[in-house]
Write a protein that holds these residues in place. Structure first.
Motif, PDB file in Angstrom:
ATOM      1  N   HIS A 116     -12.278  55.318 -27.829  1.00  0.00           N
ATOM      2  CA  HIS A 116     -13.183  55.295 -26.597  1.00  0.00           C
ATOM      3  C   HIS A 116     -11.651  55.459 -25.658  1.00  0.00           C
ATOM      4  O   HIS A 116     -10.434  55.382 -25.950  1.00  0.00           O
ATOM      5  N   ALA A 160     -13.782  47.150 -26.717  1.00  0.00           N
ATOM      6  CA  ALA A 160     -13.861  47.346 -28.481  1.00  0.00           C
ATOM      7  C   ALA A 160     -12.277  46.307 -29.137  1.00  0.00           C
ATOM      8  O   ALA A 160     -13.035  45.676 -30.063  1.00  0.00           O
ATOM      9  N   GLU A 173     -13.889  50.536 -21.893  1.00  0.00           N
ATOM     10  CA  GLU A 173     -14.348  50.401 -22.983  1.00  0.00           C
ATOM     11  C   GLU A 173     -12.976  49.945 -23.651  1.00  0.00           C
ATOM     12  O   GLU A 173     -13.677  49.443 -25.023  1.00  0.00           O
ATOM     13  N   LEU A 174     -12.205  50.157 -24.068  1.00  0.00           N
ATOM     14  CA  LEU A 174     -11.645  50.177 -24.949  1.00  0.00           C
ATOM     15  C   LEU A 174     -10.538  48.678 -25.056  1.00  0.00           C
ATOM     16  O   LEU A 174     -10.076  48.098 -25.930  1.00  0.00           O
TER      17      LEU A 174
END
Length: 277
Positions: free
Chosen positions: A219, A228, A224-225
């Motif tokens: 990512h 996640a 997005e990281l």
């Protein structure tokens, strides 16, 4: 920057531990803090005989508490002759609140005198235990279920405020091997409680760092990281002894941890969102 913090007992230990960690290639910084310690106690006063009489209505006084005072009285008087001096170190081989209450009562009665150099002398034959006016203290945070029963004892509240200096060495690492080395070096300097807390902090910190760096390979955008990471929260890891550590965090925590990893050079956040490992 968040760190693994190790508490030591003196400035000398702090500086020596910091030097040893630096020589081992472990980034760290010594920290001194002055902070208050506040303790609240309920104080119960009365003659021993009266406290025994009240104990059926106040279980906190029964059993071990009053029995410990009786045993301490018998031990103190067994081989203490009138006129004999005794150092405090002999009377108190280890912390003993029952003996402390008795000595305070005997000093108040004039039976014991405190002299310079940490010496006590038995001035005259002490009164019977039943006649001694005692002051017993109970930490208030241990009495939540017994507060109502203390109304019968005319208990009073005392607060002790102590301003003291504390010494720490903060380990500025997230790498598991470096943290393990730091804990091994710190064993002879840090307090037992601090070492235990630092050990679990190090486990959680290194696992979280590894997971972030692993996910950052997939990512490449920070949002997005973070998403996640939140999907797999909590992270669970087993220690060598078979114990399990559950690691919880929120989005703000992850943001701060990303800043730590960036400061240490593990990754870069460019343009406010792009991740480079």
């Amino acid at each position: 920057m968040e760190t693994v913090r190790l508490e030591v007992l003196s400035r000398e230990d702090m500086n020596e531990l910091s030097r040893k960690l630096s020589r081992a290639g472990i980034m760290n910084r010594p920290v001194e803090e002055t902070k208050p310690e506040i303790e609240h106690y309920l104080i119960v006063r009365g003659k021993y005989s009266k406290l025994v009489e009240l104990s059926p209505k106040a279980p906190i006084l029964g059993g071990e508490e009053l029995e410990a005072i009786q045993l301490a009285y018998e031990e103190l008087m067994r081989d203490w002759e009138v006129g004999q001096e005794k150092p405090l170190s002999e009377l108190f081989g280890e912390p003993d609140l029952s003996k402390l209450s008795l000595i305070t009562a005997l000093i108040g009665e004039g039976a014991v005198e405190e002299r310079d150099g940490g010496v006590l002398v038995l001035r005259n034959k002490p009164p019977p235990l039943d006649n001694l006016e005692l002051e017993l203290r109970f930490p208030i945070d241990e009495l939540e279920e017994e507060l109502d029963e203390l109304d019968n004892l005319n208990a009073t509240l005392i607060t002790e405020y102590t301003l003291s200096k504390h010494y720490y060495v903060e380990v500025l690492e997230v790498d598991r091997e470096l943290l393990e080395n730091a804990l091994e070096i710190a064993e002879e300097y840090t307090t037992d409680e601090s070492l235990v807390e630092a050990t679990f902090d190090a486990i959680a910190r290194s696992v979280l760092a590894e997971k972030i760096l692993e996910l950052a390979e997939k990512h490449r955008r920070k949002n997005e990281l973070v998403e996640a990471l939140m999907e797999i929260e909590p992270i669970t890891v087993e220690t060598d002894g078979g114990d399990r550590v559950n690691i919880y965090y929120d989005e703000d925590t992850v943001e701060d941890f990303l800043k730590t990893l960036q400061t240490l050079g593990y990754l870069k956040v460019k343009g406010g969102n792009r991740i480079w490992v």
